[in-house]
Enzyme design. Sequence first.
Site, mmCIF file in Angstrom:
data_model
loop_
_atom_site.group_PDB
_atom_site.id
_atom_site.type_symbol
_atom_site.label_atom_id
_atom_site.label_comp_id
_atom_site.label_asym_id
_atom_site.label_seq_id
_atom_site.Cartn_x
_atom_site.Cartn_y
_atom_site.Cartn_z
ATOM 1 N N THR A 56 0.852 -1.280 -0.176
ATOM 2 C CA THR A 56 0.104 -0.069 0.054
ATOM 3 C C THR A 56 1.041 1.086 0.071
ATOM 4 O O THR A 56 1.975 1.179 0.581
ATOM 5 C CB THR A 56 -0.982 0.111 1.183
ATOM 6 O OG1 THR A 56 -2.098 1.058 1.033
ATOM 7 C CG2 THR A 56 -0.342 0.432 2.497
ATOM 8 N N CYS A 93 -2.598 7.991 7.668
ATOM 9 C CA CYS A 93 -3.270 6.624 7.776
ATOM 10 C C CYS A 93 -2.120 5.478 8.149
ATOM 11 O O CYS A 93 -0.774 5.832 8.430
ATOM 12 C CB CYS A 93 -3.429 5.836 6.208
ATOM 13 S SG CYS A 93 -4.793 7.117 5.565
ATOM 14 N N HIS A 99 -5.513 -0.761 5.131
ATOM 15 C CA HIS A 99 -4.930 0.494 5.119
ATOM 16 C C HIS A 99 -5.980 1.450 5.946
ATOM 17 O O HIS A 99 -7.016 1.847 5.369
ATOM 18 C CB HIS A 99 -4.914 1.184 3.736
ATOM 19 C CG HIS A 99 -4.494 2.320 3.520
ATOM 20 N ND1 HIS A 99 -3.218 2.762 2.608
ATOM 21 C CD2 HIS A 99 -4.728 3.632 3.738
ATOM 22 C CE1 HIS A 99 -3.151 3.807 2.332
ATOM 23 N NE2 HIS A 99 -3.879 4.464 3.339
#
Length: 164
Positions: free
Chosen positions: A26, A32, A49
């Site tokens: 990712t 995040c 995520h």
Amino acid sequence: MEMVKTVVRVGIADMNIVREPDTIRTSGLGSCVGVVLYDERRKVAGMVHVMLPDSSLGKGDSINVAKFADTGIYSLMEQLKAEGVRPMSLKAKIAGGSQMFQFGSSDTVRIGPRNVEAVKKELARLSIPLIAEDTGGSNGRTIEFDPAIGTLQVRTVNAGTKGI
């Protein structure tokens, strides 16, 4: 005969599962947090995520479970269980949770640190040991996990790549 490797991509507020020889990646981890749950023996891993700490922040009747620490980690564990992984064999590695903006200390701008706290709280609640982390700071990250060797490669903007 060499196995062909596929890189499975996980988007923002998304999750997926891989088995060796594939890897899972990712990008765009600012505030995040990328959470990897893996089983070393079975060579299987999942990644979520996480964008926000708590699903109570969700709007509307239906929420995207992958978007929140509390619902995303639990849902990923359930998907791994459906693949035959025993929850007690899971381990976790995490990265992200940067403080992307430097004005003030209110909770609305502390989203990165709050995400990290929420992820750790949920892992503890589920009794999943946190083996390694690369969190905080003020730079974005891209991560890629290889279930064959159990290493999380963390590429940080302006800081290069390291394995944890």
